[in-house]
Design a protein around this motif. Structure first.
Motif, PDB file in Angstrom:
ATOM      1  N   UNK A 310       0.832  -1.203   0.000  1.00 33.22           N
ATOM      2  CA  UNK A 310       0.000   0.000   0.000  1.00 33.22           C
ATOM      3  C   UNK A 310       0.869   1.257   0.000  1.00 33.22           C
ATOM      4  N   UNK A 416      -4.881  -3.001  -9.663  1.00 32.32           N
ATOM      5  CA  UNK A 416      -4.209  -3.298  -8.396  1.00 32.32           C
ATOM      6  C   UNK A 416      -5.263  -3.326  -7.290  1.00 32.32           C
ATOM      7  N   UNK A 417      -5.602  -4.508  -6.874  1.00 35.55           N
ATOM      8  CA  UNK A 417      -6.599  -4.684  -5.815  1.00 35.55           C
ATOM      9  C   UNK A 417      -6.042  -5.727  -4.869  1.00 35.55           C
ATOM     10  N   UNK A 418      -5.911  -5.381  -3.604  1.00 39.59           N
ATOM     11  CA  UNK A 418      -5.215  -6.272  -2.683  1.00 39.59           C
ATOM     12  C   UNK A 418      -5.904  -6.243  -1.327  1.00 39.59           C
ATOM     13  N   UNK A 419      -6.009  -7.427  -0.730  1.00 46.70           N
ATOM     14  CA  UNK A 419      -6.607  -7.492   0.598  1.00 46.70           C
ATOM     15  C   UNK A 419      -5.615  -7.050   1.665  1.00 46.70           C
ATOM     16  N   UNK A 420      -6.084  -6.356   2.666  1.00 45.85           N
ATOM     17  CA  UNK A 420      -5.238  -6.060   3.821  1.00 45.85           C
ATOM     18  C   UNK A 420      -5.704  -6.945   4.964  1.00 45.85           C
TER      19      UNK A 420
ATOM     20  N   UNK B  65      -8.520   5.403   4.340  1.00 45.30           N
ATOM     21  CA  UNK B  65      -7.438   6.368   4.126  1.00 45.30           C
ATOM     22  C   UNK B  65      -6.975   6.279   2.688  1.00 45.30           C
ATOM     23  N   UNK B  66      -6.174   7.245   2.297  1.00 44.04           N
ATOM     24  CA  UNK B  66      -5.585   7.142   0.965  1.00 44.04           C
ATOM     25  C   UNK B  66      -4.099   7.408   1.087  1.00 44.04           C
ATOM     26  N   UNK B  72      -2.820   4.442  -3.762  1.00 47.41           N
ATOM     27  CA  UNK B  72      -4.080   3.702  -3.674  1.00 47.41           C
ATOM     28  C   UNK B  72      -4.963   4.126  -2.491  1.00 47.41           C
ATOM     29  N   UNK B  73      -6.210   3.662  -2.516  1.00 53.50           N
ATOM     30  CA  UNK B  73      -7.139   3.893  -1.415  1.00 53.50           C
ATOM     31  C   UNK B  73      -7.194   2.654  -0.535  1.00 53.50           C
ATOM     32  N   UNK B  74      -7.424   2.872   0.736  1.00 53.80           N
ATOM     33  CA  UNK B  74      -7.666   1.782   1.667  1.00 53.80           C
ATOM     34  C   UNK B  74      -9.151   1.836   1.997  1.00 53.80           C
ATOM     35  N   UNK B  81     -10.834  -5.463   4.576  1.00 52.18           N
ATOM     36  CA  UNK B  81     -10.095  -4.251   4.220  1.00 52.18           C
ATOM     37  C   UNK B  81      -9.386  -4.505   2.903  1.00 52.18           C
ATOM     38  N   UNK B  82      -9.511  -3.559   2.000  1.00 50.73           N
ATOM     39  CA  UNK B  82      -8.946  -3.756   0.666  1.00 50.73           C
ATOM     40  C   UNK B  82      -8.224  -2.497   0.223  1.00 50.73           C
ATOM     41  N   UNK B  83      -7.122  -2.713  -0.507  1.00 55.57           N
ATOM     42  CA  UNK B  83      -6.390  -1.610  -1.089  1.00 55.57           C
ATOM     43  C   UNK B  83      -6.657  -1.638  -2.583  1.00 55.57           C
ATOM     44  N   UNK B  84      -7.013  -0.502  -3.156  1.00 55.83           N
ATOM     45  CA  UNK B  84      -7.144  -0.485  -4.613  1.00 55.83           C
ATOM     46  C   UNK B  84      -6.743   0.865  -5.162  1.00 55.83           C
TER      47      UNK B  84
END
Ligand SMILES: Nc1nc2c(ncn2[C@@H]2O[C@H](COP(=O)(O)OP(=O)(O)O)[C@@H](O)[C@H]2O)c(=O)[nH]1
Ligand SMILES: [Mg+2]
Lengths: 595, 99
Positions: A310, A416-420, B65-66, B72-74, B81-84
């Protein structure tokens, strides 16, 4: 033999469960895309042997990226008796869809709701019997990591297996081809059986993220943490290393030399100066390597890697890469091979190739051994850590440079899509497993490459017979003379050139062969090297070693993953070229400045 | 939790006057704001991946958050929870609730 397949979304604990049930040490990590290939192991369930297959995670049965293809291929080509569907209990609101899709294929399956411990902590409650009734398959809660509920899951699997009829691959092929639509059922089952608090929040993760993902301090904190980890590895590892060295030397003097005294000189020379010294010098690094991987396992398991993705994505995007590429580079610090395989999570070929082009430049633990060895010999204890740190910077720098130069040829529009995942901490058991895994890996390499390598080096530096060992009259000397026009301008002498040639096979051989070439080990070797090289030569040698080429396994993996010799050739030519140019520039400038 | 009130940047009205909902895309939400997923205009592979990660029409989504430098955005959807990237976020249409 009956066969069980583990299916589930990424990062739900399939490998953890696999390790628990089989006693194996499949790699576990709090990061989707750790398992990228099948891994099978046999266990006794009830009174029959059963093969259990750990598979990469799949999100659904629609799209298949390269790692998911492995699963599809497995399902379509292998009969199996039971599918264990492993879902994260806390994320049933979305993961249940996969169970329903698999159910529609009419697989013989069991639903294991893993991470029961986290579900409890986050206030998620599941009515498992009711869900079992509605889904028409057994549903069990468990925690693969801590073992809770594992026993009953195991018993249930044994019971089901007795009655199971295998699913035939032909039927599976048909089933996978038909589309599945399950939205509606999912809502219904969820409503009836799962209670998720409206504000499902892991307060620890939220709090930690506020610091770790801070808009301004996030990145500095990340690099600070990495720096501290490396410091800790050396602080703890160096005394252990000297300990091993000392023990090996004592054993040699007390037992080996007297024992081999009656043997002919060439034999004791080969056994002691060749194999024992060579392998021993490498073996002394085992404690550092274990520590390194323990720390690595902790970092992987905490979920910090996804955070790093991220934080770094914006920067990586400018280099044509993405946040995941950065994580692969970090994983490459352990070993380039799994990092290269980890790129299978990327769908776009261009992005995958670009990432695979930069990974070999990340300073892996085998190269680290060479650098620790040389910096310890040639730099003061104060300067050594800084020199090592500078090599990590060079590693990043050359990776970034490579990406920038090649990004125009390898353009991708991969989303770009990723799980946290939430932060997690490995158990002692997980850490021990991982450490043991690395020792085994090392022993494997040692028997495969290192012994053969040091024996060859010994032969090259001691033959033809009658010449002084290690002199320019030996075969090694001839090879060195041949390479001199290329390597003299970068300050790499003949002995080092031989080490470099063997370093192509595996970097561990570099120090092993230095021990053989100089005919010394331990402190004597380091003293000798300090006397015969200056720091400019040594640094130039390290630059070359860092960049020129990882090792044979990496090259083989590059070929396997890219399926293109042209790509492998490009990668090799580029890194050897870059290595030479960097060393040349460094060496000539340093000399010109009077060092 | 803060609701989206108004934002002049990317917003348009579906049916001025009658429809009280305001359409935005995910990228235009500020950290702390949330809305309801109204449509996902992604190519198929990404559409399914997003669906598997919990992006479903009608679900609430929150921007946590970004990242700096247009990173990317959280976001948080349901339990995940996903980041894209913003690029992907642009494809997700959000309905903010009536002000
Ligand atoms: N809290 C908790 N964590 C678990 C459990 N099972 C696995 N994990 C963690 O979840 C992460 C993913 O595990 P892994 O086995 O690699 O998942 P896989 O991708 O499905 O193979 C790791 O950090 C594990 O330590 C569990 O039962 N409870
Ligand atoms: Mg796994």
């Amino acid at each position: 033999m009956k066969r069980i397949a583990l299916l589930g979304m990424p990062n739900t604990g399939k490998s953890t469960f696999f390790n628990r049930i089989t006693g194996a040490s499949a790699r576990v990590g709090n990061w989707p895309g750790v398992t990228i290939d099948l891994m099978g192991a046999k266990v006794l369930i009830g009174n029959e042997m059963v093969e259990i297959v750990d598979l990469p995670g799949i999100y659904d049965l629609h799209g298949f990226s390269d790692d998911e293809q492995v699963v599809r291929h497995f399902l379509e080509n292998n009969a199996f008796d039971l599918a264990l569907i492993i879902l994260n209990s806390c994320q049933l609101d979305r993961q249940l869809s996969l169970a329903l899709q698999l159910k529609q294929l009419q697989l013989p399956c069991v639903l294991l709701l893993n991470m029961a411990d986290e579900a409890k902590r986050f206030g998620v409650s599941v009515d498992a019997p009711k869900m079992a009734q509605q889904l028409g398959m057994p549903v069990l809660m468990m925690s693969a990591k801590y073992g809770e509920g594992y026993k009953s899951a195991f018993d249930e699997i044994g019971r089901l297996l007795r009655h199971a009829r295998p699913m035939q691959p032909e039927r599976m092929r048909e089933a996978l081809a038909s589309d599945v639509e399950i939205e509606h059922t999912m809502e219904q089952v969820l409503k009836d059986t799962v209670q998720i608090p409206p504000q499902l929040s892991d307060s620890l993760t939220t709090k930690l993220d506020r610091v770790m993902l801070h808009p301004w301090f996030g990145l500095p904190i990340f690099f600070g943490v990495m720096y501290l980890l490396f410091q800790a590895i050396f602080l703890l590892g160096t005394p252990l290393q000297s300990g091993v060295n000392w023990t090996l030397l004592a054993f040699k003097d007390a037992a080996l030399i007297p024992l081999l005294a009656p043997a002919p000189a060439w034999l004791s020379g080969l056994l002691i100066d060749g194999i024992y010294n060579g392998v021993g010098t490498v073996a002394a690094f085992v404690p550092i390597i274990i520590l390194f991987f323990l720390f690595m396992a902790i970092v992987e398991d905490t979920g910090y890697l996804s955070r790093a993705a991220f934080l770094m994505d914006a920067l990586m995007a400018r280099m044509g890469l993405d946040g995941r590429s950065f994580v692969m580079i970090l994983m490459g610090f352990g070993c380039n091979v799994p990092a290269l395989m980890g790129t299978r999570v990327m769908r776009s070929r261009a992005l995958r190739l670009l990432t695979m082009l930069v990974i070999p430049l990340s300073l892996c633990s085998a190269r680290l051994q060479v650098f620790i060895f040389i910096t310890a010999a040639l730099f003061s204890p104060k300067a050594a850590p800084l020199v090592l740190f500078s090599l990590y910077l060079v590693s990043f720098g050359s990776a970034f440079l490579t990406a920038i130069l090649f990004k125009r040829r390898l353009v991708s529009r991969e989303p770009f899509v990723l799980e946290l995942p939430p932060y997690r901490f490995p158990t002692l058991r997980q850490m021990v497993l991982r450490g043991w895994h690395e020792v085994r890996h090392f022993l494997h390499r040692a028997t495969k490459f290192i012994i053969a390598g040091v024996v060859l080096v010994w032969l090259l530096t001691h033959f033809p017979s009658g010449v002084a060992p290690g002199s320019s009259a030996t075969w090694a000397g001839h090879i060195g003379a041949l390479l001199a026009p290329v390597l003299d301008p970068v300050g790499i002498n003949q002995q080092l050139a031989i080490a470099l040639i063997f370093g192509f096979v595996a970097k561990e051989i570099v120090i092993g062969s230095l021990a053989v070439i100089y005919g010394m080990e331990g402190a004597a070797l380091t003293h000798h090297m300090a006397a015969s090289l200056d720091w400019v030569q040594a640094y130039s040698f390290m630059l070359f070693t860092l960049i020129y080429t990882p090792c044979l396994s990496t090259v083989a993996t590059l070929k396997n993953e890219s399926k293109s010799w042209r790509f492998v050739a490009t990668s090799l030519a580029w890194s050897v070229g870059l290595a030479w140019v960097s060393s040349f520039a460094f060496y000539q400038i340093a000399r010109a400045l009077g060092y | 939790m803060k609701r989206i009130l108004c934002d002049n940047k990317n917003r348009y009205h579906l049916d001025t006057g009658k429809n009280p909902y305001t359409m935005l895309n995910l990228a235009s939400l500020q950290p702390g704001e949330s809305g309801i997923i109204h449509a996902i205009h992604s190519e198929q592979a990404l559409y399914y991946r997003l669906a598997a990660m919990g992006f479903r029409i009608g679900k609430r989504i929150e921007v946590v958050r970004s990242a700096r430098f247009a990173g990317p955005l959280h976001v948080r959807v349901g339990s995940t929870d996903i980041v894209l990237r913003r690029n992907e976020a642009h494809q997700i249409e959000i309905a903010s609730e009536p002000a």
